[in-house]
Design a protein around this motif. Structure first.
Motif, PDB file in Angstrom:
ATOM      1  N   LYS A 338       0.855  -1.187   0.000  1.00 38.69           N
ATOM      2  CA  LYS A 338       0.000   0.000   0.000  1.00 38.69           C
ATOM      3  C   LYS A 338       0.893   1.240   0.000  1.00 38.69           C
ATOM      4  CE  LYS A 338      -4.363   1.525   1.963  1.00 38.69           C
ATOM      5  NZ  LYS A 338      -5.103   1.093   0.756  1.00 38.69           N
ATOM      6  N   GLY A 339       0.615   2.162  -0.932  1.00 35.99           N
ATOM      7  CA  GLY A 339       1.476   3.330  -1.046  1.00 35.99           C
ATOM      8  C   GLY A 339       2.862   2.947  -1.506  1.00 35.99           C
ATOM      9  N   GLY A 340       2.945   2.038  -2.482  1.00 34.23           N
ATOM     10  CA  GLY A 340       4.229   1.509  -2.925  1.00 34.23           C
ATOM     11  C   GLY A 340       5.157   2.567  -3.486  1.00 34.23           C
ATOM     12  N   PHE A 466      15.170   4.357  15.706  1.00 36.99           N
ATOM     13  CA  PHE A 466      15.637   3.919  14.388  1.00 36.99           C
ATOM     14  C   PHE A 466      14.755   4.578  13.334  1.00 36.99           C
ATOM     15  CE2 PHE A 466      17.850   1.156  11.513  1.00 36.99           C
ATOM     16  CZ  PHE A 466      16.944   0.845  10.523  1.00 36.99           C
ATOM     17  N   PRO A 467      15.326   5.084  12.240  1.00 38.73           N
ATOM     18  CA  PRO A 467      14.507   5.721  11.194  1.00 38.73           C
ATOM     19  C   PRO A 467      13.579   4.705  10.534  1.00 38.73           C
ATOM     20  CG  PRO A 467      16.790   5.479  10.466  1.00 38.73           C
ATOM     21  CD  PRO A 467      16.770   5.128  11.924  1.00 38.73           C
ATOM     22  N   ILE A 468      12.279   4.860  10.785  1.00 35.96           N
ATOM     23  CA  ILE A 468      11.286   3.892  10.317  1.00 35.96           C
ATOM     24  C   ILE A 468      11.392   3.641   8.820  1.00 35.96           C
ATOM     25  CG2 ILE A 468       8.797   3.506  10.015  1.00 35.96           C
ATOM     26  CD1 ILE A 468       9.651   3.013  12.817  1.00 35.96           C
ATOM     27  N   ASN A 469      11.595   4.688   8.036  1.00 40.71           N
ATOM     28  CA  ASN A 469      11.592   4.563   6.576  1.00 40.71           C
ATOM     29  C   ASN A 469      12.980   4.370   5.985  1.00 40.71           C
ATOM     30  OD1 ASN A 469       8.781   4.842   6.279  1.00 40.71           O
ATOM     31  ND2 ASN A 469       8.920   7.069   6.332  1.00 40.71           N
ATOM     32  N   PHE A 470      13.925   3.855   6.772  1.00 39.76           N
ATOM     33  CA  PHE A 470      15.312   3.813   6.315  1.00 39.76           C
ATOM     34  C   PHE A 470      15.475   3.119   4.965  1.00 39.76           C
ATOM     35  CE2 PHE A 470      19.795   3.939   6.397  1.00 39.76           C
ATOM     36  CZ  PHE A 470      20.260   2.687   6.032  1.00 39.76           C
ATOM     37  N   TRP A 489       4.914   6.714   2.472  1.00 44.03           N
ATOM     38  CA  TRP A 489       3.961   5.836   1.786  1.00 44.03           C
ATOM     39  C   TRP A 489       2.552   6.383   1.766  1.00 44.03           C
ATOM     40  CZ3 TRP A 489      -0.356   3.495   3.927  1.00 44.03           C
ATOM     41  CH2 TRP A 489      -0.460   3.503   5.329  1.00 44.03           C
ATOM     42  N   LYS A 490       2.177   7.111   2.823  1.00 47.33           N
ATOM     43  CA  LYS A 490       0.809   7.631   2.899  1.00 47.33           C
ATOM     44  C   LYS A 490       0.515   8.618   1.781  1.00 47.33           C
ATOM     45  CE  LYS A 490       0.321   7.005   7.900  1.00 47.33           C
ATOM     46  NZ  LYS A 490       0.101   7.677   9.196  1.00 47.33           N
ATOM     47  N   CYS A 492       1.568   8.256  -1.208  1.00 42.85           N
ATOM     48  CA  CYS A 492       1.642   7.534  -2.484  1.00 42.85           C
ATOM     49  C   CYS A 492       0.460   6.590  -2.685  1.00 42.85           C
ATOM     50  CB  CYS A 492       2.937   6.740  -2.559  1.00 42.85           C
ATOM     51  SG  CYS A 492       4.432   7.732  -2.379  1.00 42.85           S
ATOM     52  N   CYS A 493      -0.518   6.654  -1.789  1.00 39.29           N
ATOM     53  CA  CYS A 493      -1.633   5.698  -1.846  1.00 39.29           C
ATOM     54  C   CYS A 493      -2.524   5.956  -3.057  1.00 39.29           C
ATOM     55  CB  CYS A 493      -2.457   5.772  -0.566  1.00 39.29           C
ATOM     56  SG  CYS A 493      -1.612   5.097   0.875  1.00 39.29           S
ATOM     57  N   LEU A 494      -2.991   4.876  -3.644  1.00 45.14           N
ATOM     58  CA  LEU A 494      -3.947   4.924  -4.738  1.00 45.14           C
ATOM     59  C   LEU A 494      -5.353   4.715  -4.193  1.00 45.14           C
ATOM     60  CD1 LEU A 494      -2.026   2.575  -7.226  1.00 45.14           C
ATOM     61  CD2 LEU A 494      -1.946   5.074  -7.150  1.00 45.14           C
ATOM     62  N   SER A 495      -6.353   4.989  -4.994  1.00 47.82           N
ATOM     63  CA  SER A 495      -7.722   4.664  -4.613  1.00 47.82           C
ATOM     64  C   SER A 495      -7.896   3.152  -4.645  1.00 47.82           C
ATOM     65  CB  SER A 495      -8.717   5.316  -5.571  1.00 47.82           C
ATOM     66  OG  SER A 495      -8.608   4.725  -6.864  1.00 47.82           O
ATOM     67  N   LYS A 496      -8.921   2.648  -3.995  1.00 46.93           N
ATOM     68  CA  LYS A 496      -9.167   1.203  -3.989  1.00 46.93           C
ATOM     69  C   LYS A 496      -9.380   0.686  -5.406  1.00 46.93           C
ATOM     70  CE  LYS A 496     -11.830  -2.470  -1.770  1.00 46.93           C
ATOM     71  NZ  LYS A 496     -12.861  -2.811  -0.766  1.00 46.93           N
ATOM     72  N   GLU A 497     -10.068   1.467  -6.224  1.00 49.89           N
ATOM     73  CA  GLU A 497     -10.325   1.052  -7.600  1.00 49.89           C
ATOM     74  C   GLU A 497      -9.006   0.944  -8.372  1.00 49.89           C
ATOM     75  OE1 GLU A 497     -13.869   2.479  -5.771  1.00 49.89           O
ATOM     76  OE2 GLU A 497     -11.944   3.521  -6.050  1.00 49.89           O
ATOM     77  N   GLU A 498      -8.113   1.914  -8.156  1.00 50.45           N
ATOM     78  CA  GLU A 498      -6.806   1.878  -8.833  1.00 50.45           C
ATOM     79  C   GLU A 498      -5.957   0.707  -8.344  1.00 50.45           C
ATOM     80  OE1 GLU A 498      -5.740   5.857  -7.702  1.00 50.45           O
ATOM     81  OE2 GLU A 498      -5.886   6.588  -9.773  1.00 50.45           O
TER      82      GLU A 498
END
Length: 517
Positions: A338-340, A466-470, A489-490, A492-498
């Motif tokens: 999610k939010g790849g 620790f840096p979470i997004n390292f 990542w938040k 970069c999220c797409l809609s559910k349909e996408e």
């Protein structure tokens, strides 16, 4: 699912000595629908008059398919059965008092014969000890036990009827209910009541860390007596794929007519075994805070209670977003992140709840390696190579992040990771070729590990912040992917349909590399 795995089964209610009527009907069904793999009879197979059985026993008449029966429900029928499970005549088999039958069909069929009792047990009775031993038999030697295809009980489980007054069973017992919750059968089939009743499916909840089953929809079928004059249905056909041949995504698929589970496991434990509170209804995960030596007056830290219902990654949890799932194996599944960071950013996760790879069983780890090899081939088609990394810190369910980068971007990749680590106040060590990751990472220690396309494995144990997004941060840098605006990542999220459309496309693209099919 390929039709080659499907098994055609006939289920029958109480025969009560009407063998000619039974097998005449079976022959008629076979002529119309083709041969079936087996016939299973519940309830009373023998009756007051069993003279018709002589022709089958002597070979004058033939039983047209393998037929399996449960044991006696009355003392007067005991003489009709052998001491142990065996063939009574050609194509007629006594299953025995209780057990698990698989045979050549691959179906997992659990069964318990007779009428339940709480005292003065006779040969046609069963009790709490019997069902406990049956459960142990079903799961013994099978650490990845998912459930069973069919549970056979001549006696109805209690609280099966969902319509008041629809069916009032005379022989119901709560002992089968305990088996239903522990074995998660897809079908429960019973007789004795002389009534046909098919209950809407119910979803049986999982019972904690030691329960490796999944929340399969369970359907109950009560069957009438053979050749009855009341018009009660007594023969039922199933076209069933064995549970072990199905993808988990198929097993846990919701149905529109599901109803809640009508019984509570703790209540059943108390009622049957006098256990006041179940020890299996909670799940726990390790506290990933670094462990300090206890001081003399310091209270012992309590374990953190893990709520599987809220886990985003337990496949049986209602919280998991199943539309993101690309494919499911026996022990692991692969999903779109999610939010790849990029479109083909995946997660490979264990189906059951394990906090990290160090704690998960070997079969899970081996299948995860299969996914990794398949993804290497998948990305190769676009001249890309995967980066695999795991962060066992502020997480409760193991997630292997998989992000592809162009082959040309792997230049000096190890040096980039090490430099970024130093810039964040920690260092990365390289796993020596003769070491395993499990040898350098203690099971309760928080860690970060990254596997590079060159084969190098870098890791660090985590102390303090620790840096979470390292891992994502490093890959976003200019020398690698140059995507500085996609760190979070938040955003970069797409809609559910996408997301759904993207997963459908990826499933098609990944199919040639999918070893789970």
């Amino acid at each position: 699912m390929s039709s080659e795995h499907k098994k055609k089964i006939l289920l029958c209610g109480d025969v009560e000595g009407k063998f000619n009527a039974l097998f005449k009907r079976i022959n008629s069904v076979i002529r119309k629908s083709g041969q079936f793999d087996m016939l299973i009879c519940v309830g009373n197979f023998f009756g007051i008059n069993n003279k018709e059985f002589d022709d089958y026993r002597l070979g004058n008449k033939k039983i047209p398919l393998p037929t399996y029966i449960l044991g006696p429900n009355k003392a007067e029928h005991l003489d009709m059965y052998p001491e142990e499970d065996e063939e009574l005549c050609t194509n007629l088999f006594y299953l025995g008092k209780r057990g698990m039958f698989t045979g050549s069909t691959g179906l997992r069929i659990a069964y318990v014969s007779g009428i339940s009792c709480s005292a003065s047990k006779e040969s046609h009775n069963y009790d709490g000890t019997d069902i406990s031993e049956l459960f142990d038999l079903c799961v013994r030697g099978n650490p990845a036990f998912r459930g069973v295809d069919i549970l056979l009980t001549s006696q109805w489980p209690t609280r099966m009827a969902t319509e008041s007054g629809k069916v009032m069973p005379n022989f119901a017992s709560n002992l089968p209910n305990w088996l239903i919750m522990k074995l998660k059968p897809r079908y429960v089939v019973s007789g004795l009541e002389g009534k046909y009743y098919e209950r809407p499916p119910m979803r049986i909840p999982t019972l904690g860390d030691h329960d490796s089953t999944v929340e399969i929809a369970t359907r109950f079928i009560g069957l009438g007596r053979v050749d009855n004059s009341d018009g009660e249905k007594w023969l039922y056909a199933l076209n069933l794929t064995p549970l072990d041949k199905m993808k988990l995504s198929e097993l846990i698929q919701k149905t529109t007519d599901e109803t809640p589970c009508p019984f509570n496991f703790d209540d059943l434990q108390n009622e049957i075994f006098k256990i006041k509170k179940s020890s299996t209804t909670q799940q726990y995960f390790y506290d990933t805070t670094p462990i300090e030596e206890p001081k003399s007056k310091r209270q012992k830290r309590e374990k953190v209670v893990f709520d599987q219902e809220k886990c985003w990654f337990c496949l049986a949890s209602p919280s998991v977003e199943k539309h993101l799932i690309v494919t499911v194996g026996d022990h692991c599944y692969m999903a779109l992140a999610k939010g790849g960071l990029v479109e083909e950013h995946f997660l490979v996760c264990p189906i059951q709840h394990y906090q990290n790879r160090v704690n998960q069983p070997e079969p899970v780890t081996l299948e995860m390696e299969q996914f990794k090899k398949a993804l290497v081939k998948f990305y190769e088609r676009d001249s890309k190579v995967p980066i695999f990394f795991e962060r066992n810190y502020k997480t409760s369910h193991m997630q292997l992040q998989v992000i592809p980068i162009p082959k040309k971007a792997q230049r000096e990749l190890k040096e980039i990771f090490m430099e970024e680590a130093e810039a964040n106040g920690f260092s990365l060590s390289e796993v020596e070729s003769y070491d395993r990751l499990e040898d350098v990472l203690p099971p309760k220690t928080p860690y970060f590990v990254v596997e590079l396309p060159s084969g190098s494995v870098l890791y660090t144990t985590i102390k303090g912040n620790f840096p979470i997004n390292f891992g994502r941060d490093v890959l976003c840098t200019g020398p690698i992917l140059d995507l500085p605006d996609r760190v979070e990542w938040k955003e970069c999220c797409l809609s559910k349909e996408e997301e759904t459309a993207l997963v459908e496309r990826i499933r098609t693209d990944f199919e040639p590399f999918d070893f789970t099919i």
